[in-house]
Design a protein around this motif. Structure first.
Motif, PDB file in Angstrom:
ATOM      1  N   GLU A  24       0.834  -1.214   0.000  1.00 16.18           N
ATOM      2  CA  GLU A  24       0.000   0.000   0.000  1.00 16.18           C
ATOM      3  C   GLU A  24       0.859   1.250   0.000  1.00 16.18           C
ATOM      4  OE1 GLU A  24      -3.387   2.175   2.795  1.00 16.18           O
ATOM      5  OE2 GLU A  24      -2.946   0.033   3.044  1.00 16.18           O
ATOM      6  N   GLN A  25       1.942   1.275   0.822  1.00 15.93           N
ATOM      7  CA  GLN A  25       2.765   2.470   0.914  1.00 15.93           C
ATOM      8  C   GLN A  25       3.538   2.719  -0.388  1.00 15.93           C
ATOM      9  OE1 GLN A  25       2.604   4.732   3.303  1.00 15.93           O
ATOM     10  NE2 GLN A  25       0.988   3.424   4.155  1.00 15.93           N
ATOM     11  N   CYS A  26       4.020   1.674  -1.013  1.00 19.23           N
ATOM     12  CA  CYS A  26       4.701   1.858  -2.307  1.00 19.23           C
ATOM     13  C   CYS A  26       3.725   2.367  -3.367  1.00 19.23           C
ATOM     14  CB  CYS A  26       5.336   0.550  -2.765  1.00 19.23           C
ATOM     15  SG  CYS A  26       6.779   0.047  -1.789  1.00 19.23           S
ATOM     16  N   CYS A  27       2.482   1.891  -3.311  1.00 17.42           N
ATOM     17  CA  CYS A  27       1.454   2.384  -4.259  1.00 17.42           C
ATOM     18  C   CYS A  27       1.182   3.861  -4.031  1.00 17.42           C
ATOM     19  CB  CYS A  27       0.189   1.550  -4.101  1.00 17.42           C
ATOM     20  SG  CYS A  27      -1.195   2.098  -5.140  1.00 17.42           S
ATOM     21  N   VAL A  28       1.023   4.256  -2.738  1.00 21.65           N
ATOM     22  CA  VAL A  28       0.748   5.676  -2.416  1.00 21.65           C
ATOM     23  C   VAL A  28       1.916   6.549  -2.845  1.00 21.65           C
ATOM     24  CG1 VAL A  28       0.395   7.286  -0.518  1.00 21.65           C
ATOM     25  CG2 VAL A  28      -0.837   5.115  -0.543  1.00 21.65           C
ATOM     26  N   THR A  29       3.153   6.063  -2.645  1.00 20.94           N
ATOM     27  CA  THR A  29       4.332   6.849  -3.025  1.00 20.94           C
ATOM     28  C   THR A  29       4.351   7.127  -4.534  1.00 20.94           C
ATOM     29  OG1 THR A  29       5.586   5.880  -1.205  1.00 20.94           O
ATOM     30  CG2 THR A  29       6.859   6.905  -2.979  1.00 20.94           C
ATOM     31  N   VAL A  30       4.029   6.101  -5.312  1.00 19.74           N
ATOM     32  CA  VAL A  30       4.003   6.304  -6.773  1.00 19.74           C
ATOM     33  C   VAL A  30       2.922   7.307  -7.162  1.00 19.74           C
ATOM     34  CG1 VAL A  30       3.517   5.171  -8.966  1.00 19.74           C
ATOM     35  CG2 VAL A  30       5.000   4.057  -7.305  1.00 19.74           C
ATOM     36  N   LEU A  31       1.726   7.188  -6.576  1.00 16.88           N
ATOM     37  CA  LEU A  31       0.650   8.123  -6.902  1.00 16.88           C
ATOM     38  C   LEU A  31       1.033   9.548  -6.532  1.00 16.88           C
ATOM     39  CD1 LEU A  31      -2.584   6.161  -5.858  1.00 16.88           C
ATOM     40  CD2 LEU A  31      -1.739   6.620  -8.153  1.00 16.88           C
ATOM     41  N   GLN A  32       1.651   9.715  -5.324  1.00 18.67           N
ATOM     42  CA  GLN A  32       2.046  11.059  -4.913  1.00 18.67           C
ATOM     43  C   GLN A  32       3.128  11.607  -5.838  1.00 18.67           C
ATOM     44  OE1 GLN A  32       3.133  10.660  -0.789  1.00 18.67           O
ATOM     45  NE2 GLN A  32       1.011  10.839  -0.058  1.00 18.67           N
ATOM     46  N   ASP A  33       4.077  10.760  -6.245  1.00 17.45           N
ATOM     47  CA  ASP A  33       5.105  11.225  -7.179  1.00 17.45           C
ATOM     48  C   ASP A  33       4.484  11.662  -8.502  1.00 17.45           C
ATOM     49  OD1 ASP A  33       7.081  10.788  -5.365  1.00 17.45           O
ATOM     50  OD2 ASP A  33       7.714   8.850  -6.186  1.00 17.45           O
ATOM     51  N   ASN A  34       3.522  10.899  -8.981  1.00 25.11           N
ATOM     52  CA  ASN A  34       2.858  11.262 -10.244  1.00 25.11           C
ATOM     53  C   ASN A  34       2.084  12.565 -10.105  1.00 25.11           C
ATOM     54  OD1 ASN A  34       3.872   8.943 -11.394  1.00 25.11           O
ATOM     55  ND2 ASN A  34       2.001   7.739 -11.094  1.00 25.11           N
ATOM     56  N   MET A  35       1.368  12.728  -8.963  1.00 25.41           N
ATOM     57  CA  MET A  35       0.633  13.987  -8.743  1.00 25.41           C
ATOM     58  C   MET A  35       1.603  15.161  -8.676  1.00 25.41           C
ATOM     59  SD  MET A  35      -2.040  12.760  -5.810  1.00 25.41           S
ATOM     60  CE  MET A  35      -2.914  11.202  -5.927  1.00 25.41           C
ATOM     61  N   CYS A  36       2.717  14.941  -7.947  1.00 28.40           N
ATOM     62  CA  CYS A  36       3.694  16.017  -7.801  1.00 28.40           C
ATOM     63  C   CYS A  36       4.313  16.367  -9.157  1.00 28.40           C
ATOM     64  CB  CYS A  36       4.765  15.601  -6.797  1.00 28.40           C
ATOM     65  SG  CYS A  36       5.837  16.954  -6.258  1.00 28.40           S
ATOM     66  N   ASN A  37       4.622  15.350  -9.958  1.00 26.57           N
ATOM     67  CA  ASN A  37       5.173  15.611 -11.297  1.00 26.57           C
ATOM     68  C   ASN A  37       4.201  16.422 -12.146  1.00 26.57           C
ATOM     69  OD1 ASN A  37       7.514  14.242 -10.727  1.00 26.57           O
ATOM     70  ND2 ASN A  37       6.825  12.300 -11.606  1.00 26.57           N
ATOM     71  N   THR A  38       2.896  16.112 -12.008  1.00 26.67           N
ATOM     72  CA  THR A  38       1.888  16.886 -12.754  1.00 26.67           C
ATOM     73  C   THR A  38       1.905  18.343 -12.336  1.00 26.67           C
ATOM     74  OG1 THR A  38       0.505  14.907 -12.921  1.00 26.67           O
ATOM     75  CG2 THR A  38      -0.566  17.038 -13.302  1.00 26.67           C
ATOM     76  N   GLY A  39       1.976  18.605 -11.017  1.00 26.80           N
ATOM     77  CA  GLY A  39       2.019  19.985 -10.548  1.00 26.80           C
ATOM     78  C   GLY A  39       3.256  20.714 -11.021  1.00 26.80           C
ATOM     79  N   ILE A  40       4.414  20.024 -10.999  1.00 24.71           N
ATOM     80  CA  ILE A  40       5.659  20.659 -11.460  1.00 24.71           C
ATOM     81  C   ILE A  40       5.569  20.992 -12.956  1.00 24.71           C
ATOM     82  CG2 ILE A  40       8.120  20.247 -11.827  1.00 24.71           C
ATOM     83  CD1 ILE A  40       8.083  18.609  -9.235  1.00 24.71           C
ATOM     84  N   ASN A  41       4.996  20.094 -13.745  1.00 25.03           N
ATOM     85  CA  ASN A  41       4.855  20.354 -15.186  1.00 25.03           C
ATOM     86  C   ASN A  41       3.922  21.522 -15.453  1.00 25.03           C
ATOM     87  OD1 ASN A  41       6.580  18.247 -15.838  1.00 25.03           O
ATOM     88  ND2 ASN A  41       4.930  16.738 -15.946  1.00 25.03           N
ATOM     89  N   VAL A  42       2.825  21.642 -14.656  1.00 21.55           N
ATOM     90  CA  VAL A  42       1.919  22.791 -14.814  1.00 21.55           C
ATOM     91  C   VAL A  42       2.645  24.091 -14.508  1.00 21.55           C
ATOM     92  CG1 VAL A  42      -0.160  23.890 -13.893  1.00 21.55           C
ATOM     93  CG2 VAL A  42      -0.174  21.449 -14.392  1.00 21.55           C
TER      94      VAL A  42
END
Length: 636
Positions: free
Chosen positions: A59-77
């Motif tokens: 579960e924690q590895c899954c959450v980490t990947v999702l948070q990284d993807n969300m963060c990458n989206t914000g950085i790209n915006v």
């Protein structure tokens, strides 16, 4: 460091002990990261192990990947739009995305102000990481020692060297000490502001990865990995080198082939052909059973004409039929007698769209209007009405068509309402002529207005007649002829003449009468053709003016010379036409009263230097006669 290491080993031993012999924590984390990349719900993942530790790691590895993807989206915006206004939706996902977007904008602003990227703003650990990453992106990175990770050897000298370096740094470096109390980090890490701790470099945020198109960069501790964004699809699995590999369902025994079937692997799938092959004359069903083929039904005419087909197991046989049927008959199903063939119900359209009546051993066609039945060919043939009734169907032309006929008209006519007769076509309604059109029966005639003539090219266009260019054009006008569309007009010299009322001749303008001359008071205006002359004269000595053209002698003082001079002198102004070809009298003159003994003499005093004029006495009058055959000069 000893107690800490023992404690960590104990904890990992406990974690590994719960799932001993089953699945490692690395596999649990790998599964969680995969499901996170597929955007699955991390709180309700399917368990791959009964271990509680594996579920937590998954579960924690899954959450980490999702948070990284969300963060990458914000950085790209933040990098693409320079603002985070589009991320106002109050959800967990957009909160993380907006936080990374805002922190990236903060790092970009720090770089724009030339401030150090490791400037501590107390905005939290995650925000500080994003801010420093966006600040360092595009700016020259501080040089760090990219020393490879030193492997510990069993050599005693190596151990002594490492001990000496650690002694120089006094054990304060998290990774390596390079001497003089300076700490460095392993590849994939960078030194923190405290100059001794190391933190992971997010190559995905910095764009330092070498992932290919269609792959997603996933940051790991000290490195990164590239994962395929699109799944391989059914029948394929993702390999460690990020490629899709076919799953051999037959080898892994995950197929569903039955006991009588064998498994054959194909790309992305498999198939189940029967193990036993059927022989000729049989067909195999889905379960592998062999079923006999009835060739007498499945094949068209397996036997020759006059033979009967009999099906057997796996084959068939043909037997000669002893009954022969004539035309229009065929054998019954039992092959015992001949029955009538209903040609009207057969697959062949014997009457081709016409009515069909079956007869015993034959048939007859009920043909539609315009067709006749041919008893030899047994077909309905078209009747050529134009040939059968010549001149009786159509007024002009008759064209035969299938089942009927069609009337048409010749040029200049149109078909009447009864579709048989022809009415005259008024071609003038379509304005074929350039000027005037006259409709005639079956045709039309173009004609032109006065001054135009019909073109010889098309017989419809009207062309202007150049009256001035006609053979008689030189006699139309007395001076000059000017052609105009449909007509002409005559012109005269610019001065001295005007066009006569007949529009063709030029008549002289009498400037003396019109008062348009330029003569002075002491001059007399004398009109000539095309102009005028201003004349003046002086009386001789001992004469005085009497009127405009006469001088009268003054009193003589017993002078003989004076008495010999004329009593009066009269001046006459004459105009002479030019190019007179014959002798002609110009004027006549004589005394009003004559007395016996008078001597009258006529003399040309001047103006006759060329000898063009002469005087002639006729009775009591004298005449001035022109005897030149060539040219006349005006007398002054």
């Amino acid at each position: 460091m000893g107690p800490c290491a023992l404690l960590l080993c104990s904890v990992f031993g406990l974690l590994l002990g719960q799932g001993a012999g089953q699945i490692s924590t690395e596999d649990c984390c790998k599964d969680g990261r995969k499901r996170g990349n597929d955007n699955q719900d991390c709180a309700s993942l399917p368990l791959i192990s009964e271990s509680i530790t594996c579920r937590i790691v998954q579960e924690q590895c899954c959450v980490t990947v999702l948070q990284d993807n969300m963060c990458n989206t914000g950085i790209n915006v933040a990098k693409d739009q320079g603002a985070c206004d589009a991320l106002f939706t109050n959800t967990c996902e957009t909160k993380t995305t907006k936080m990374c977007c805002d922190c990236c904008l903060l790092g970009m602003a720090t770089q724009a102000k030339n401030l150090p990227c490791d400037h501590d703003l107390s905005v939290g650990y995650q925000c500080s990481l994003v801010s420093r990453a966006c600040c360092s992106d595009g700016a020259p990175e501080e040089p760090t020692t990219d020393a490879p990770k030193t492997e510990l050897a069993n050599d005693e000298n190596t151990s002594n060297g490492d001990s000496q370096l650690r002694d120089q740094c006094k054990g304060k470096c998290a990774h390596e000490c390079v001497g003089n109390g300076t700490c460095t980090c392993f590849k994939g890490y960078k030194l923190k502001p405290d100059a001794k701790s190391c933190e992971d470099i997010n190559e995905c945020l910095l764009g330092a990865s070498n992932c290919r198109g269609g792959e997603r960069c996933i940051n790991t501790q000290g490195s990164f990995r590239c994962q395929r964004e699109v799944s391989c699809g059914t029948g394929y699995e993702l390999t460690d080198d990020n490629n899709c590999k076919d799953i051999d369902e037959c080898e892994t025994d995950i197929h569903n082939c039955g006991p009588g079937l064998e498994c054959q692997n194909t790309q992305g799938s498999f198939r189940c052909p029967p193990k036993v092959k059927c022989g000729s004359g049989f067909i195999q069903d889905a379960l592998g059973n062999c079923i006999d083929i009835n060739e007498c039904i499945s094949q068209t005419g397996p036997c020759h004409r006059g033979q009967i087909c009999i099906n057997t197991v796996g084959s068939y046989s043909c037997q000669r039929n002893s009954v022969n049927c004539g035309r229009g008959y065929h054998l019954n199903e039992e092959g015992t007698r001949c029955v009538d063939i209903d040609e009207c119900k057969g697959p062949e359209k014997v009457c081709a769209g016409h009515g069909c009546i079956n007869l015993i051993g034959s048939y007859r066609c009920e043909c539609e209007a315009g067709y006749v039945f041919n008893s030899i060919t047994r077909l309905c043939e078209d009747i050529n009405e134009c040939r059968h009734y010549p001149g009786r169907l159509c007024a002009h032309k008759c064209d035969n068509i299938l089942g009927s006929y069609k009337c048409s008209c010749t040029t200049g006519f149109k078909l009447a309402a009864d579709n048989r007769n022809c009415d005259d076509l008024n071609e003038c309604e379509s304005n074929p002529c350039s000027q005037e059109c006259a409709n005639v029966y079956g045709s039309y005639q173009c004609y032109c207005r006065r001054g135009y003539q019909l073109s010889d090219m098309d017989g419809m266009t009207c062309e202007d007649i150049d009256e001035c260019a006609l053979p008689t054009g030189g006699h139309i006008c007395s001076y000059r002829c000017l052609n105009t569309p449909g007509s002409f007009h005559c012109s005269c010299p610019v001065s001295g003449y005007t066009v006569a009322p007949n529009g063709r001749s030029c008549q002289d303008v009498d400037e003396c009468v019109a008062g348009t001359h330029t003569c002075t008071v002491n001059q007399s205006c004398f009109n000539v053709q095309g102009g005028f002359r201003c004349l003046s004269f002086d009386c001789p000595n001992n004469y005085r003016h009497v009127g405009e053209t006469r001088c009268e002698r003054l009193l003589c003082n017993d002078s003989v010379e004076c008495l010999a001079m004329p009593l009066r002198i009269t001046y006459y102004h004459l105009t002479f036409p030019t190019n007179i070809p014959v002798f002609t009298n110009i004027f006549r003159m004589g005394p009003t009263h004559t007395v016996a003994g008078d001597d009258i003499q006529i003399v040309i005093t001047s103006g006759n230097e060329g000898g063009f004029f002469l005087t002639e006495q006729s009775g009591e009058a004298s005449a001035l006669r022109h005897h030149s055959l060539y040219e006349v000069l005006s007398a002054q």
